[in-house]
Structure formats: C-alpha cells, structure tokens
Design an enzyme around this catalytic site. Structure first.
Site, short mmCIF file in Angstrom:
data_model
loop_
_atom_site.label_atom_id
_atom_site.label_comp_id
_atom_site.label_asym_id
_atom_site.label_seq_id
_atom_site.Cartn_x
_atom_site.Cartn_y
_atom_site.Cartn_z
CD GLU A 33 -3.07 -0.34 0.02
OE1 GLU A 33 -3.13 0.03 -1.17
OE2 GLU A 33 -3.61 -1.36 0.45
CB THR A 35 4.48 0.37 -2.62
OG1 THR A 35 3.35 -0.42 -3.00
CG2 THR A 35 4.83 0.05 -1.18
CB SER A 67 -25.28 6.57 -12.64
OG SER A 67 -25.06 5.65 -11.58
CB SER A 125 -15.89 1.42 -0.45
OG SER A 125 -15.65 0.79 -1.69
CG LEU A 127 -13.68 -2.11 -2.23
CD1 LEU A 127 -14.89 -3.02 -2.09
CD2 LEU A 127 -12.42 -2.87 -1.81
CB SER A 130 -13.17 6.52 -9.70
OG SER A 130 -12.07 6.26 -8.87
CG ASP A 174 -6.48 2.00 -7.55
OD1 ASP A 174 -5.79 1.24 -6.85
OD2 ASP A 174 -6.89 3.11 -7.15
CE1 TYR A 224 -2.92 7.64 -3.07
CE2 TYR A 224 -2.45 9.40 -4.62
CZ TYR A 224 -2.41 8.06 -4.27
OH TYR A 224 -1.85 7.15 -5.12
C1 GLA Z 1 -5.23 4.65 -4.21
C2 GLA Z 1 -4.48 5.01 -5.48
C3 GLA Z 1 -3.46 3.93 -5.83
C4 GLA Z 1 -2.56 3.61 -4.63
C5 GLA Z 1 -3.39 3.38 -3.37
C6 GLA Z 1 -2.55 3.22 -2.15
O1 GLA Z 1 -6.02 3.50 -4.39
O2 GLA Z 1 -5.39 5.15 -6.55
O3 GLA Z 1 -2.71 4.32 -6.94
O4 GLA Z 1 -1.62 4.62 -4.44
O5 GLA Z 1 -4.32 4.43 -3.15
O6 GLA Z 1 -1.80 2.06 -2.21
#
Ligand code: GLA
Length: 387
Positions: A33, A35, A67, A125, A127, A130, A174, A224
């Site tokens: 995470e 990383t 939607s 959430s 997951l 988006s 993601d 973030y």
């Molecule tokens: C979000 C970001 C990812 C990643 C995670 C943390 O999901 O979209 O790119 O940085 O946070 O691991």
C-alpha cells in the site's frame, strides 16, 4: 444483470437498438500500500463485483450519461466538443476524462455515446469504483472503434485521465489491477517498470472478507497528494547521499544506513513505510509461493501497523475494524486496503469463522463508531469484458 440494465436503458433512452453491455471489475489490494508511486511492488486482485455499462454510439456528438446508482440525477448530457471536468458533472467526469485522454493520445473518437452504468462496488469505499468506470469506458471505446490499444494501455490511459483530467495524483495500481485482472489470481506488479506475474490465490478453507467502514472519503480531498509529496521530498534528500531512482530501490538495511539524510522525522516515517512495505510485499508473495499463508497473514498485519504508525493514513474507523479482526478467531491476517482515510479493510478469514467474524467485528464497530460497517465475502474475478 445484463437484462436489468438493458430494460432500464430502454426505459430511459426509449429503445435499446444497437446497445452492447460490458463489465469491468473493482479491485482489492492484498498488500503493497502506498508503494505504487514510490517505484515499489503491489499485490492487488480484481473482484467479481464491479461496474456494468450499457453503451451505444450516437450519430451526433452528444454524450448522454445515466447511472442506476444515482437515479435522481436523471440523464446528464454533455458533448464530445466540451470534454472538461467540472464539479457539477459528478461521476461523469470519469468516462469524460477517459474520452479526453484517448483524444490526447491521438485516438480520435468520431461521435458521441449513450452510456448507462450500474455499479455494485460500494462508492468511495477504496475498492476503486472510479478506476473501474475508467477502464470500462476505455474498453468500450476500443470495442466501438477498434483502437490498437492493449489492456495495459487501457490502464495507463485510465491513470492519465485520473491524473490530468480529474487531478487526482494516483499511481497505476488500481487501473492496472482492473484492466489486467485474472480469476483466482493476484497480480504481483513492479510499478518501477510495470513487469508483473500472476500468483494463484488458493486459500484452502479461507476467504477474503472486505469490511467497509462507511466513512466516506474522496481521494481528491484527502491527504493522498500530501503523502506523495512527502515521499518525493524524502527521495530527493536521500538522492543527495545514495544513487536511487525511487524509494523502492532501497531495502531495509540501505534505508537504515541512509535515513539520516532525511531532514525531518515525519518525512522519515513516510519513507520508512514506503521502503519496508515494498520489502514486505516481496516477502509476502514469496510466502504465498511456499504455501505459507500464516506468514502472508502476519505480513498483512505488519502492513497495517506501518500504515497506522508511520504513514498515518488509517484513522479510528479502519483501526477499529482491523484491531477487532486481529482479536477474532480464524483470522489469518487483516489490514486496511486502498488509499486509507476511510474506505475498507481486507481480511483473510477461515471459512468456519466467517459468520462469527462478521458478528464480532460488526458489533464492536457499531458500538465504538456509532454506525454500521458492511461486510463482503468476495471472490477474485477476471478483467473487463463484453457480456
Ligand atoms: C489509491 C491510489 C493507488 C494507490 C493506493 C494506495 O487507491 O489510486 O494508486 O496509491 O491508493 O496504495
């Protein structure tokens, strides 16, 4: 689901002539995470829950979005000639961003689209609802117009849209996990060069259980981007002393040797997490290869501690879910997953204890936090596809 979304499409758009239905998954990250923007490893997998989309080409340049998750908003219209992000555009900024990104990459989209979505990933959430919409949109555009782009390209285009259209500075994890998903496998991805392998996840007698804290967060308004710049600054300080391209180039020993180059304790903690988490992820995948699920679980637990104490992205909601999970019987490992600051935890729980786990953690959460958490026993699914 295909019939339900086609029926709704007919109700909203008059008919379903020429409509095709698609699906893109959500994802959960097992370990690794924060990383992915530090040149480290991640270990996510695609889920069987995700986003369904019914789409058809239009003869004009109009974009008509709907939607089923936000029925009250009705049809949201826009145009291929005005692909700009705005607050009012809400969720439609995600498909629009991808259409814009295709244009930026020289892939010209000749006309507009009617697009209806239905997602069964809980929103906001962690997951990746988006990123699921982004990869889904890219997949539809490739299918409609035959663009010569691979699934990996769809991931990169999705990330480009997220970074440059929606102004969220996310890494590649993601979109990559979603675009490249494979049933019953997690993806061991080196974000330094995008090399990857698939690792089978055969949890004999155990399942992945996701607990959603129901604390809403948006990456845009979270810390973030602040964490990212703290890491960038720490990297620049380390580079004064040691030749590295990213924090992922250091192992624990090298970090301990050079860490004094980082001039501030907070930045040192952020960098320590990035370095140790990357090494933990490599070791976790090795443990899995040796069928050592216990060791894998312990590394998941250590990941959470590091995210809580060094990276400081958990908060009372996620900590409560994880710390209660650690106390519950039959739990192999538990940690927060995704960006943090709310969102979900991921736990590996032995089959026989799942009901008791949900009862115990759910009750403790409700008592301490004052509202409910939701639990999902999930399966690892394939990447995007036409249905
Ligand atoms: C979000 C970001 C990812 C990643 C995670 C943390 O999901 O979209 O790119 O940085 O946070 O691991």
């Amino acid at each position: 689901m295909k019939e339900t979304i086609l029926k709704r499409f007919t109700e909203v758009f008059g008919d379903a002539e020429g409509v095709k239905v698609y699906f893109a998954p959500g994802r959960v990250n097992l370990i690794g995470e924060h990383t992915d923007y530090n040149g480290g490893h991640v270990f996510p997998c695609a889920l069987t829950i995700g986003t369904y989309g019914a789409a058809r080409r239009r003869t004009d340049n109009k974009l008509c979005f709907y939607s089923m998750n936000f029925e009250k908003l009705g049809v949201i219209t826009s145009s291929m000639d005005e692909l700009t992000a705005s607050k009012e555009a809400g969720w439609t900024n995600y498909p629009k961003g991808v259409m814009w990104a295709f244009g930026e990459k020289g892939l010209k989209i000749p006309c507009g689209m009617d697009l209806m979505l239905y997602g069964n990933i809980p929103n906001g959430s962690g997951l990746s609802s988006s990123a699921s919409v982004e990869v889904l949109t890219g997949y539809i555009l490739r299918d409609f117009y035959g663009f010569d782009v691979s699934n990996q390209d769809l991931a990169l285009i999705g990330q480009y849209a997220e970074n440059n259209f929606n102004k969220v500075n996310c890494g590649i994890m993601d979109q990559f996990a979603i675009a490249m998903g494979k049933k019953d496998h997690a993806i061991f991805l080196d974000t330094a060069d995008l090399s990857y392998t698939y690792a089978p996840i055969a949890l004999e007698g155990a399942k992945i259980v996701i607990a959603c804290s129901n604390k809403k967060r948006g990456l845009g308004d979270s810390k973030y981007n602040e964490r990212r710049s703290e890491c960038e600054k720490a990297l620049a300080e380390l580079q004064e002393k040691v030749e590295i391209k990213s924090l992922g180039d250091l192992d624990e020993e090298a970090f301990e040797k050079y860490q004094s180059a980082i001039g501030d304790e907070v930045r040192r903690k952020r960098a320590r997490h990035a370095v140790y988490e990357n090494q933990r992820t490599i070791r976790a995948v090795e443990a899995l290869q040796k069928n050592d699920v216990i060791q894998f679980g312990q590394l998941m637990n250590a990941s959470h501690v590091s995210l809580r104490d060094d990276y400081e992205v958990t908060g009372i909601e996620l900590d409560t879910l994880v710390e209660e999970a650690w106390k519950a019987e039959g739990v192999i490992g538990s940690r927060m997953t995704g960006a943090g600051f709310g969102g979900c935890t991921v736990s590996i729980v032995k089959d026989a204890f799942i009901d008791a786990f949900i009862e115990r953690v759910g009750t403790a959460y409700q008592n301490k936090i004052g509202y409910q958490a939701d639990f999902y026993v999930v399966e690892i699914g394939d990447g995007p596809r036409a249905l």
